[in-house]
Write an enzyme that holds these catalytic residues in place. Structure first.
Site, PDB file in Angstrom:
ATOM      1  N   ILE A  14       0.829  -1.211   0.000  1.00  0.00           N
ATOM      2  CA  ILE A  14       0.000   0.000   0.000  1.00  0.00           C
ATOM      3  C   ILE A  14       0.865   1.264   0.000  1.00  0.00           C
ATOM      4  O   ILE A  14       0.481   2.274  -0.606  1.00  0.00           O
ATOM      5  CB  ILE A  14      -1.011  -0.003   1.180  1.00  0.00           C
ATOM      6  CG1 ILE A  14      -2.132   0.997   0.900  1.00  0.00           C
ATOM      7  CG2 ILE A  14      -0.349   0.285   2.512  1.00  0.00           C
ATOM      8  CD1 ILE A  14      -2.932   0.734  -0.342  1.00  0.00           C
ATOM      9  N   SER A  36      12.045   1.079   7.001  1.00  0.00           N
ATOM     10  CA  SER A  36      11.705  -0.261   6.533  1.00  0.00           C
ATOM     11  C   SER A  36      12.869  -1.179   6.868  1.00  0.00           C
ATOM     12  O   SER A  36      14.022  -0.796   6.700  1.00  0.00           O
ATOM     13  CB  SER A  36      11.452  -0.239   5.022  1.00  0.00           C
ATOM     14  OG  SER A  36      11.388  -1.552   4.529  1.00  0.00           O
ATOM     15  N   ARG A  37      12.519  -2.393   7.299  1.00  0.00           N
ATOM     16  CA  ARG A  37      13.597  -3.329   7.638  1.00  0.00           C
ATOM     17  C   ARG A  37      14.293  -3.824   6.385  1.00  0.00           C
ATOM     18  O   ARG A  37      15.456  -4.195   6.425  1.00  0.00           O
ATOM     19  CB  ARG A  37      13.017  -4.514   8.420  1.00  0.00           C
ATOM     20  CG  ARG A  37      12.367  -4.109   9.728  1.00  0.00           C
ATOM     21  CD  ARG A  37      11.509  -5.213  10.290  1.00  0.00           C
ATOM     22  NE  ARG A  37      10.501  -5.660   9.334  1.00  0.00           N
ATOM     23  CZ  ARG A  37       9.569  -6.563   9.586  1.00  0.00           C
ATOM     24  NH1 ARG A  37       9.519  -7.135  10.766  1.00  0.00           N
ATOM     25  NH2 ARG A  37       8.693  -6.907   8.673  1.00  0.00           N
ATOM     26  N   LYS A  90      -5.363   1.719   7.821  1.00  0.00           N
ATOM     27  CA  LYS A  90      -6.435   0.911   8.395  1.00  0.00           C
ATOM     28  C   LYS A  90      -5.966  -0.524   8.563  1.00  0.00           C
ATOM     29  O   LYS A  90      -5.138  -0.971   7.756  1.00  0.00           O
ATOM     30  CB  LYS A  90      -7.713   0.981   7.556  1.00  0.00           C
ATOM     31  CG  LYS A  90      -7.547   0.752   6.079  1.00  0.00           C
ATOM     32  CD  LYS A  90      -7.624  -0.522   5.387  1.00  0.00           C
ATOM     33  CE  LYS A  90      -7.795  -1.869   5.848  1.00  0.00           C
ATOM     34  NZ  LYS A  90      -7.493  -2.914   4.832  1.00  0.00           N
ATOM     35  N   ASP A 168      -9.605  -7.957   6.822  1.00  0.00           N
ATOM     36  CA  ASP A 168      -8.661  -6.932   6.359  1.00  0.00           C
ATOM     37  C   ASP A 168      -9.276  -6.142   5.205  1.00  0.00           C
ATOM     38  O   ASP A 168      -9.338  -4.907   5.268  1.00  0.00           O
ATOM     39  CB  ASP A 168      -7.304  -7.545   5.976  1.00  0.00           C
ATOM     40  CG  ASP A 168      -6.384  -6.481   5.408  1.00  0.00           C
ATOM     41  OD1 ASP A 168      -5.852  -5.675   6.188  1.00  0.00           O
ATOM     42  OD2 ASP A 168      -6.233  -6.417   4.165  1.00  0.00           O
TER      43      ASP A 168
END
Ligand code: NAP
Length: 308
Positions: A14, A36-37, A90, A168
């Site tokens: 997303i 971000s990893r 969300k 979801d």
């Protein structure tokens, strides 16, 4: 005008599909960091942990949290404690209590907290709300049926506790009906189908009644192949309203009334910029509350193992 210096946390589907283009198109925002990893973005400062960004010399005013829901509360808490405005993808948290905690933390610090419900910005939703406002509702049908293998490949978190499974996507339907229906509604019974090798439902049937007694039936399916359905039908005493394509098309009595370009994430960023300018927050948990009710009240049926 000084742009709002923004960091994106979680550079997954997303973030790439919607957040990056919406930020790039809105001059009120400047993307200054990615957390971000695993992923980086050319030309933008990168950190593997939010705590590292917040103690670095990169200044941010706001963060958009685009991770799965399970780590969201800890990340949001960290950002608010450091004085940053927060946009929550969300669902806004893994539990209702977490979101309440964030609401208080933001209010105490006079920071903006935004629970985002992107489907509410679909083009048909506000006209649907206006059309329904003065009408007596007879019945509502929600069909939210998509193929998890197409839309969520490799997203293991969706099947874990707190990942919500079929809710979801279906929480988007609930975000629309909580916006457009003129009365509150309550779950009366439900069935959740949970694969024997997973923690979250793959299908669900829910029966609600609104405050005047009108039935609301939701059929949710993560195994839909062929045509996909993101549809809501509302029968009223003077006609039927139908939202299809997740709210992107609005029909009244079969006649197409509204359709247009996707405006959902530009709408969310427009709202976020306005909330920050106004020193306000927008915290609405009503769609997540209905999901929590479904987990509280429904019967559970064991479904066959899900293998991607
Ligand atoms: P995704 O593709 O799996 O991306 C999530 C990203 O979050 C990963 O790239 C991962 O990046 C990061 N992350 C941080 N902590 C994590 C953890 N504990 N477990 C897994 N990933 C973690 O998921 P997504 O589809 O973008 O969804 C993210 C959120 O946006 C969800 O809440 C979803 O409901 C919402 N959303 C998704 C869509 C959609 O169409 N996909 C639409 C609207 C809203 P690193 O590993 O690099 O840190």
């Amino acid at each position: 005008m000084t742009p709002i210096r923004l960091a994106l946390v979680g550079l997954g589907k997303i973030a790439r599909d919607q957040h990056l283009p919406s930020i790039a198109a809105d001059p009120r925002f400047e993307l200054v960091a990615i957390v971000s990893r695993n992923a980086e973005l050319d030309g933008v400062a990168h950190f593997t942990a939010l705590a590292d960004l917040l103690t670095s010399d990169v200044t941010v005013d706001a963060v958009a949290l685009c991770t799965p829901p399970q780590p969201r509360h800890a990340l949001a808490h960290l950002a608010l404690a450091a004085g940053k405005h927060v946009m929550l993808e969300k669902p806004p948290g893994a539990t209702l209590s977490e979101v309440e905690d964030l609401r208080q933390a933001a209010a105490e610090r006079s920071l903006t907290l935004q629970t985002t419900w992107h489907s509410r910005y679909a083009i048909g939703v506000e006209p649907a709300r206006e059309w329904l406002a003065e009408r007596a509702i007879k019945a509502v049908r929600i069909n939210w049926k998509e193929d998890v293998r197409v839309w969520h490949p490799g997203q293991d978190w969706i099947w874990d506790a707190g990942g919500l499974g079929v809710f979801d996507p279906a929480i988007n339907a609930l975000s629309i009906v909580t916006r457009i229906l003129p009365r509150p509604f309550f779950l009366s019974k439900g069935v959740l189908h949970v694969p024997e090798n997973k923690q979250s439902p793959i299908q669900a049937e829910l029966d609600f009644r609104d405050a005047a007694g009108a039935p609301i039936r939701a059929e949710l399916d993560f195994l839909q192949t062929g045509p996909q359905s993101w549809d809501i039908e509302v029968d009223t005493e003077d006609g039927q309203l139908k939202l299809t394509h997740g709210g992107a098309k609005l029909y009244i009595d079969g006649q197409l009334m509204r359709e247009g370009p996707d405006q959902e994430y530009p709408g969310l960023y427009d709202a976020f910029a306005k909330l920050i300018a106004d020193g306000a927050s927008d915290v609405d948990v009503s769609p997540l509350r209905h999901v929590a009710d479904a987990f509280l009240l429904s019967e559970r049926v064991t479904a066959p193992a899900f293998v991607e």
